[in-house]
Design an enzyme around this catalytic site. Structure first.
Site, PDB file in Angstrom:
ATOM      1  N   GLU A  94      20.902 104.810 -12.836  1.00  0.00           N
ATOM      2  CA  GLU A  94      21.299 103.420 -13.071  1.00  0.00           C
ATOM      3  C   GLU A  94      21.308 103.029 -14.542  1.00  0.00           C
ATOM      4  OE1 GLU A  94      22.476 101.313 -10.957  1.00  0.00           O
ATOM      5  OE2 GLU A  94      22.096 102.399  -9.085  1.00  0.00           O
ATOM      6  N   SER A 364     -16.612  74.957  38.969  1.00  0.00           N
ATOM      7  CA  SER A 364     -17.989  75.468  38.909  1.00  0.00           C
ATOM      8  C   SER A 364     -18.287  76.291  37.664  1.00  0.00           C
ATOM      9  CB  SER A 364     -18.283  76.304  40.150  1.00  0.00           C
ATOM     10  OG  SER A 364     -18.298  75.493  41.309  1.00  0.00           O
TER      11      SER A 364
END
Length: 687
Positions: A94, A364
């Site tokens: 690059e 319960s």
């Protein structure tokens, strides 16, 4: 003639001086403009480097459980966490003069300008890594002179305010590698299922070629074409002195192993849990939602992926194909860390989190708070009350309350507290509640962590007022950890992309309850799984006790519209609720055991690799072999004893009296008669 020559010479000299003045003016103006431009750029300060980054959520084991991004996978890593091969390959292909120029490669620019003028377009580029980084950060990819000018300005600002390594790091973390992967870490994970730091020369040279044309040079699209570009990159690395020709040849011949599952990318694990994490970070911690969504955060949570998988698996296995809904919460009692959470049967169909946002009557399963209060007021596991149909008067005689036992089954005799909890005897519970004073249960439930509105009414003993699943589950934690209350924890830490800690939460535990009494309650709650206690009713956990092969305790609960099971081991407290969103009546014949089965199967499999621990007995607690039916010490008169725990000094000291033998005999005779009657009915049916 000579005069004419002299005149021409003077004319040329004047023209030369004119051009010289113009050139000097241009140079001065150019220099001034350049100085002004550079001064302006300097005054602009460093350009911001923030880009959208993937926020990653981690489980308790540091595995990835989810991600947030805006369609772009990004994971920022430091330059020293990137393979040197990748850096060298990228620079070679690059921008080979990256470390020598100041943002522009004039030789490449000149060549590109000539080529573009000849072609009459801007097809050929000469952008340096700095220019490409500027484009990725601030600009689009349109090929116009205006964009190129802006790119140049941003490139100058980057070069003026950041080091070359800063620029290279930013570039490698923002460049697009295709398939939704932005940055080298996302690309390494996507293509090879590994970290960027671990890329080999062959892998790095392959990836370095992809940004030139992500859809064209991707090896997942066309490996032959990608391989050809890889060779070009390797040759450029040889020419630039990064590798030898032999290393290049070996890399070219190396077979690459690609992955297709995206590596670091994962399916969302525990979506209801992750919703809670996001809500807490935004509403309680105050994080900006935009930062949470795409700020590159690392969010460390308490979720155990294995336990979450088991929770979701058993919900899927046990839940019927109907509108019935479910919620599950599992908590580590030592820290309060939430290890698993399910907020509904199917997140895709309904994201409403029933584990944290809904409140339903616990039935319960509320009784353990009542019996803890009773132990504080002098009750023991041997305390007895008569189980028989009873109408209670309250509100100074202006109102009455007539609770019923399941299937209207009563012993019509004395029942021990141990039996009352194992059988979930409602009469015993309400009698205890009225004896203590109805305000006592409200205060005790608050100490355990119940925050929902409560009223001191007789039916509170039977759990008639709604609570949340997470709320009730965390309130059971003190039974599992000898009296420590906890705050549920979902998040341990949040770290930004630079490694700075934005938020950290430590476990919040506090010894607020008597460790002796919470241990005794834990022992009493193991009785619901003990079929040897079956008497006038069966223990409430008899349908699932075969599914769990470790010490467990808990309490189930049911109303006409809700079914609960909250149980625990020393390592894990889990609450399960099932019911309909619109409070439709449950079919307890087919739906009443679902919560218990989910709880039992989840507990067994979630802890399959954990030690089978006993509940830790604290000082000041003793055990005796107690007859569970009458509370006396077991002996020859009533030999059916159970190891039962008491606060030291409150344990039974007398064995069963002789008259208890008749009661035992009567009970045995009645059981035998019942068996004979059943056999007669069976024979008649068979014929």
């Amino acid at each position: 003639m000579e005069v004419v020559i002299q005149q021409k010479a003077r004319k040329r000299w004047r023209l030369f001086r004119l051009w010289l003045r113009l050139l000097l003016i241009v140079l001065v103006l150019g220099a001034g403009s350049a100085v002004s431009l550079l001064s302006y750029i300097k005054m602009q300060g460093p350009p911001p480097l923030q880009v959208s980054q993937t926020t990653v959520l981690y489980g308790h084991d540091m595995s990835v459980i989810g991600e947030h991004h805006q369609g772009q996978q990004r994971y920022w890593v430091a330059l020293d966490e990137i393979s040197p091969y990748l850096k060298e390959a990228t620079i070679s292909i690059e921008d080979r003069k990256f470390y020598q120029h100041h943002g522009f490669d004039l030789t490449r620019i000149g060549g590109a300008v000539v080529a573009n003028l000849r072609a009459g377009s801007m097809a050929q580029g000469a952008s340096t890594i700095t220019q490409q980084y500027a484009r990725n950060l601030y600009l689009g990819h349109d090929k116009t002179w205006n964009r190129k000018a802006q790119e140049a300005l941003y490139a100058l600002r980057l070069e003026m305010h950041y080091t070359k390594d800063d620029i290279l790091e930013g570039y490698l973390n923002t460049i697009y590698y295709g398939h939704g992967a932005y940055g080298i870490e996302a690309a390494a994970q996507h293509f090879f299922g590994k970290k960027a730091a671990d890329l080999t020369l062959a892998e790095a040279s392959m990836l370095a070629g992809v940004p030139k044309g992500p859809s064209y040079y991707s090896p997942l699209v066309d490996e032959e074409r990608a391989k050809a570009r890889q060779e070009i990159i390797l040759q450029s690395m040889v020419e630039n002195g990064y590798i030898t020709a032999q290393e290049a040849e070996e890399a070219i011949n190396e077979a690459l192993d690609y992955v297709t599952d995206g590596g670091m990318r994962s399916e969302t694990i525990g979506p209801y849990f992750q919703d809670v994490v996001e809500e807490q970070l935004v509403e309680e911690v105050g994080l900006d939602p935009a930062l949470l969504e795409s700020g590159g955060l690392h969010i460390y949570t308490t979720l155990d992926p294995h336990m979450q998988e088991e929770a979701e698996r058993w919900v899927e296995v046990e839940m019927p194909d109907s509108d019935l809904q479910v919620a599950l919460v599992a908590i580590d009692p030592s820290t309060g860390d939430v290890r698993a959470l399910v907020g509904g049967k199917n997140y895709g169909e309904s994201s409403f989190n029933r584990a944290t946002k809904a409140r339903r009557s616990p039935g319960s399963s509320f009784k353990p708070f009542l019996y803890y209060a009773a132990l504080e007021q002098g009750f023991t596991p041997a305390s007895t009350l008569i189980s028989e149909p009873t109408t209670f008067s309250y509100d100074q005689g202006r109102s009455t309350y007539s609770p019923r036992n399941f299937q209207d089954r009563y012993k019509d005799d004395f029942v021990t507290l141990l039996q009352a909890l194992a059988f979930s005897d409602n009469i015993f519970a309400v009698k205890t509640h009225m004896f203590l004073g109805t305000d006592e249960l409200v205060e005790t439930a608050r100490r355990f962590g119940i925050e929902s509105p409560l009223r001191d009414i007789p039916s509170l003993a039977l759990g008639t007022l709604p609570v949340g699943v997470l709320e009730l589950t965390k309130s059971y934690v003190p039974f599992a950890n000898n009296g420590f209350t906890v705050e549920p924890r979902f998040i341990t830490k949040v770290v930004d992309r630079d490694g700075d800690v934005l938020y950290e939460q430590m476990p919040e535990t506090e010894q607020t309850l008597d460790p002796r009494l919470t241990f005794i309650m834990a022992d009493l709650m193991t009785a619901m799984f003990d079929p040897s206690l079956n008497d006038y009713m069966s223990v409430t956990g008899s349908s699932v006790n075969r599914l769990v092969n470790r010490p467990v305790a808990g309490k189930s609960g049911s109303t006409s519209t809700d079914s609960w099971m909250v149980g625990f081991t020393p390592q894990l407290v889990t609450g399960v609720w099932i019911g309909y969103d619109q409070s439709e009546t449950l079919n307890h014949g087919t739906e009443g055991q679902v919560a218990k089965r989910i709880w039992a199967n989840f507990t067994e499999h979630a802890l399959e690799n954990e030690l089978m621990l006993q509940f830790r007995q604290p000082p000041g607690v003793v055990s005796v072999n107690m007859n569970p039916s009458n509370g006396f010490l077991a002996n020859d008169v009533c030999p059916n004893g159970r190891k039962t725990f008491f606060v030291e000094g409150t344990e039974p000291t007398e064995g069963c009296p002789e008259e208890a033998r008749d009661n035992e005999t009567d009970a045995i005779d009645e059981e035998n008669h019942e068996k004979e009657r059943f056999l007669d009915r069976f024979i008649c049916w068979f014929h």
